[in-house]
Write a protein that holds these residues in place. Structure first.
Motif, PDB file in Angstrom:
ATOM      1  N   ARG A  84       0.821  -1.223   0.000  1.00  0.00           N
ATOM      2  CA  ARG A  84       0.000   0.000   0.000  1.00  0.00           C
ATOM      3  C   ARG A  84       0.847   1.262   0.000  1.00  0.00           C
ATOM      4  O   ARG A  84       0.568   2.220  -0.729  1.00  0.00           O
ATOM      5  N   HIS A  85       1.907   1.294   0.820  1.00  0.00           N
ATOM      6  CA  HIS A  85       2.741   2.491   0.914  1.00  0.00           C
ATOM      7  C   HIS A  85       3.434   2.791  -0.408  1.00  0.00           C
ATOM      8  O   HIS A  85       3.594   3.954  -0.797  1.00  0.00           O
ATOM      9  N   LEU A  86       3.837   1.735  -1.136  1.00  0.00           N
ATOM     10  CA  LEU A  86       4.479   1.945  -2.429  1.00  0.00           C
ATOM     11  C   LEU A  86       3.495   2.523  -3.436  1.00  0.00           C
ATOM     12  O   LEU A  86       3.841   3.400  -4.236  1.00  0.00           O
ATOM     13  N   LEU A  87       2.267   2.018  -3.425  1.00  0.00           N
ATOM     14  CA  LEU A  87       1.266   2.510  -4.367  1.00  0.00           C
ATOM     15  C   LEU A  87       0.943   3.976  -4.103  1.00  0.00           C
ATOM     16  O   LEU A  87       0.727   4.751  -5.042  1.00  0.00           O
ATOM     17  N   VAL A  88       0.945   4.361  -2.833  1.00  0.00           N
ATOM     18  CA  VAL A  88       0.720   5.768  -2.493  1.00  0.00           C
ATOM     19  C   VAL A  88       1.861   6.624  -3.030  1.00  0.00           C
ATOM     20  O   VAL A  88       1.643   7.683  -3.631  1.00  0.00           O
ATOM     21  N   GLU A  89       3.104   6.142  -2.841  1.00  0.00           N
ATOM     22  CA  GLU A  89       4.262   6.897  -3.325  1.00  0.00           C
ATOM     23  C   GLU A  89       4.253   7.032  -4.845  1.00  0.00           C
ATOM     24  O   GLU A  89       4.719   8.038  -5.392  1.00  0.00           O
ATOM     25  N   LEU A  90       3.733   6.029  -5.523  1.00  0.00           N
ATOM     26  CA  LEU A  90       3.659   6.059  -6.987  1.00  0.00           C
ATOM     27  C   LEU A  90       2.449   6.840  -7.499  1.00  0.00           C
ATOM     28  O   LEU A  90       2.302   7.024  -8.702  1.00  0.00           O
ATOM     29  N   ASP A  91       1.590   7.279  -6.572  1.00  0.00           N
ATOM     30  CA  ASP A  91       0.312   7.897  -6.935  1.00  0.00           C
ATOM     31  C   ASP A  91      -0.478   6.946  -7.833  1.00  0.00           C
ATOM     32  O   ASP A  91      -1.112   7.348  -8.804  1.00  0.00           O
ATOM     33  N   TYR A  92      -0.413   5.660  -7.488  1.00  0.00           N
ATOM     34  CA  TYR A  92      -1.063   4.608  -8.256  1.00  0.00           C
ATOM     35  C   TYR A  92      -2.497   4.461  -7.755  1.00  0.00           C
ATOM     36  O   TYR A  92      -2.725   4.229  -6.567  1.00  0.00           O
ATOM     37  N   ARG A  93      -3.470   4.560  -8.658  1.00  0.00           N
ATOM     38  CA  ARG A  93      -4.873   4.561  -8.251  1.00  0.00           C
ATOM     39  C   ARG A  93      -5.697   3.442  -8.881  1.00  0.00           C
ATOM     40  O   ARG A  93      -6.911   3.395  -8.731  1.00  0.00           O
ATOM     41  N   GLY A  94      -5.035   2.547  -9.600  1.00  0.00           N
ATOM     42  CA  GLY A  94      -5.765   1.482 -10.277  1.00  0.00           C
ATOM     43  C   GLY A  94      -5.873   0.216  -9.448  1.00  0.00           C
ATOM     44  O   GLY A  94      -5.677   0.213  -8.233  1.00  0.00           O
ATOM     45  N   LEU A  95      -6.181  -0.895 -10.132  1.00  0.00           N
ATOM     46  CA  LEU A  95      -6.246  -2.186  -9.467  1.00  0.00           C
ATOM     47  C   LEU A  95      -4.835  -2.753  -9.290  1.00  0.00           C
ATOM     48  O   LEU A  95      -3.961  -2.525 -10.120  1.00  0.00           O
ATOM     49  N   ALA A  96      -4.655  -3.491  -8.236  1.00  0.00           N
ATOM     50  CA  ALA A  96      -3.390  -4.184  -7.992  1.00  0.00           C
ATOM     51  C   ALA A  96      -3.702  -5.620  -7.604  1.00  0.00           C
ATOM     52  O   ALA A  96      -4.560  -5.863  -6.749  1.00  0.00           O
ATOM     53  N   VAL A  97      -3.024  -6.543  -8.257  1.00  0.00           N
ATOM     54  CA  VAL A  97      -3.142  -7.957  -7.898  1.00  0.00           C
ATOM     55  C   VAL A  97      -2.021  -8.251  -6.899  1.00  0.00           C
ATOM     56  O   VAL A  97      -0.845  -8.064  -7.204  1.00  0.00           O
ATOM     57  N   CYS A  98      -2.382  -8.706  -5.716  1.00  0.00           N
ATOM     58  CA  CYS A  98      -1.417  -8.877  -4.633  1.00  0.00           C
ATOM     59  C   CYS A  98      -1.487 -10.297  -4.065  1.00  0.00           C
ATOM     60  O   CYS A  98      -2.374 -11.076  -4.409  1.00  0.00           O
ATOM     61  N   GLY A  99      -0.523 -10.600  -3.183  1.00  0.00           N
ATOM     62  CA  GLY A  99      -0.548 -11.887  -2.499  1.00  0.00           C
ATOM     63  C   GLY A  99      -0.490 -13.080  -3.429  1.00  0.00           C
ATOM     64  O   GLY A  99      -1.157 -14.082  -3.201  1.00  0.00           O
ATOM     65  N   GLN A 100       0.315 -12.994  -4.493  1.00  0.00           N
ATOM     66  CA  GLN A 100       0.453 -14.082  -5.472  1.00  0.00           C
ATOM     67  C   GLN A 100      -0.863 -14.404  -6.170  1.00  0.00           C
ATOM     68  O   GLN A 100      -1.106 -15.537  -6.572  1.00  0.00           O
ATOM     69  N   GLY A 101      -1.729 -13.386  -6.338  1.00  0.00           N
ATOM     70  CA  GLY A 101      -2.975 -13.597  -7.047  1.00  0.00           C
ATOM     71  C   GLY A 101      -4.183 -13.795  -6.160  1.00  0.00           C
ATOM     72  O   GLY A 101      -5.312 -13.844  -6.646  1.00  0.00           O
ATOM     73  N   ALA A 102      -3.966 -13.902  -4.846  1.00  0.00           N
ATOM     74  CA  ALA A 102      -5.079 -14.141  -3.930  1.00  0.00           C
ATOM     75  C   ALA A 102      -5.914 -12.888  -3.684  1.00  0.00           C
ATOM     76  O   ALA A 102      -7.073 -12.990  -3.280  1.00  0.00           O
ATOM     77  N   GLN A 103      -5.333 -11.718  -3.928  1.00  0.00           N
ATOM     78  CA  GLN A 103      -6.016 -10.462  -3.620  1.00  0.00           C
ATOM     79  C   GLN A 103      -6.071  -9.549  -4.842  1.00  0.00           C
ATOM     80  O   GLN A 103      -5.086  -9.436  -5.582  1.00  0.00           O
ATOM     81  N   VAL A 104      -7.219  -8.916  -5.049  1.00  0.00           N
ATOM     82  CA  VAL A 104      -7.340  -7.822  -6.010  1.00  0.00           C
ATOM     83  C   VAL A 104      -7.750  -6.594  -5.205  1.00  0.00           C
ATOM     84  O   VAL A 104      -8.777  -6.605  -4.515  1.00  0.00           O
ATOM     85  N   TYR A 105      -6.927  -5.561  -5.290  1.00  0.00           N
ATOM     86  CA  TYR A 105      -7.062  -4.380  -4.439  1.00  0.00           C
ATOM     87  C   TYR A 105      -7.270  -3.150  -5.298  1.00  0.00           C
ATOM     88  O   TYR A 105      -6.578  -2.957  -6.302  1.00  0.00           O
ATOM     89  N   ASP A 106      -8.211  -2.301  -4.926  1.00  0.00           N
ATOM     90  CA  ASP A 106      -8.464  -1.032  -5.604  1.00  0.00           C
ATOM     91  C   ASP A 106      -7.695   0.054  -4.850  1.00  0.00           C
ATOM     92  O   ASP A 106      -8.101   0.486  -3.769  1.00  0.00           O
TER      93      ASP A 106
END
Length: 268
Positions: free
Chosen positions: A55-77
């Motif tokens: 999450r902290h990296l996405l904030v630093e990147l100003d990333y606002r899209g979907l992210a697939v996390c946890g080896q595919g177990a999670q889809v995060y907005d």
């Protein structure tokens, strides 16, 4: 009328791929992604890290899209700071799988990533963090790892290499879990049938983008499933040989802006 982009979706791994040393994204990579976005392509992060560790990296990147996390177990907005979907791992099966693996290779040291946006990483005695900057909480016993729902197990062996441990784990726990090798010191167990491609396929479908319109970038064996799924797979120069063997293309290393070099050519 402007022609549509060659690829509508750019899926990038983070560690060893988009990220440079120190968990940074270069100015050149940021510019290349912005250029691709201006041409109509969307970018999606696909990482082995669970949401709390990214999450902290996405904030630093100003990333606002979907992210697939946890080896595919999670889809995060990232824009909404909300979980779109999350699959948990049966803790009894996880414990059983570890027992079968230890019956073959001897003692391993384990850790777990808890489910949820604020889930903790718990580590049992003897487990050494491969990425020491990530937060973790020590527990007194393996039984304590199972106190809350989890999405994956991480394990290390005192003498076996990552490849040796992953191979042995696949044989010992066949039919129970998915085994991946995600990076140096990072052999992981996920729910059976869950990997980066399952999460990426779910996220891409929600965006209305097909596999053949997707270009993927990665560096480790855990990226193999999404290379098989996508229309084009690009391995970094620093990638594991297993991934290079299935890649459509090999670019320069993450430290040399390999992702940016490919995107600049595609979206010039």
């Amino acid at each position: 009328m402007a022609s549509p982009p060659v690829y509508s979706l750019i899926a990038t791994d983070l560690d060893g791929t988009l990220l440079r040393h120190g968990d940074t994204v270069s100015v050149r990579s940021r510019a290349a992604l912005a250029q691709a976005a201006a041409a109509g392509a969307q970018h999606i992060v696909v990482t082995g890290r669970p949401v709390p560790q990214v999450r902290h990296l996405l904030v630093e990147l100003d990333y606002r899209g979907l992210a697939v996390c946890g080896q595919g177990a999670q889809v995060y907005d990232a824009g909404a700071d909300a979980m779109v979907s999350s699959l948990t791992m049966d803790r009894e099966i996880a414990d059983q799988a570890l027992g079968k693996i230890e019956a073959e290779v001897g003692e391993v040291f384990a850790a777990v990533n808890q489910d949820g946006i604020d889930g903790l990483m718990l580590i049992e005695p003897g487990y050494e963090m491969p990425h020491p900057t990530l937060p973790a909480v020590g527990v007194g016993s393996r039984a304590a790892l199972w106190c809350e729902p989890i999405n994956k197990v991480l394990m290390r062996h005192p003498t076996l290499t990552d490849d040796e441990l992953a191979t042995a784990a696949r044989a010992a726990a066949d039919g129970l879990v998915t085994v991946t090798m995600a990076g140096p010191g990072t052999v992981e167990l996920q729910p059976l049938g869950v990997h980066k491609a399952t999460g990426l396929a779910l996220a891409a479908a929600s965006l209305g983008i097909a596999a053949e319109a997707t270009i993927t970038f990665g560096d480790m064996p855990n990226d193999v499933p999404m290379f098989h799924w996508a229309g084009h797979g690009v391995a970094m120069a620093n990638a594991h040989d297993e991934l290079k063997a299935v890649a459509d293309q090999v670019t320069l290393s993450n430290e040399e802006d390999g992702v940016a070099i490919v995107l600049e050519e595609l979206f010039a």
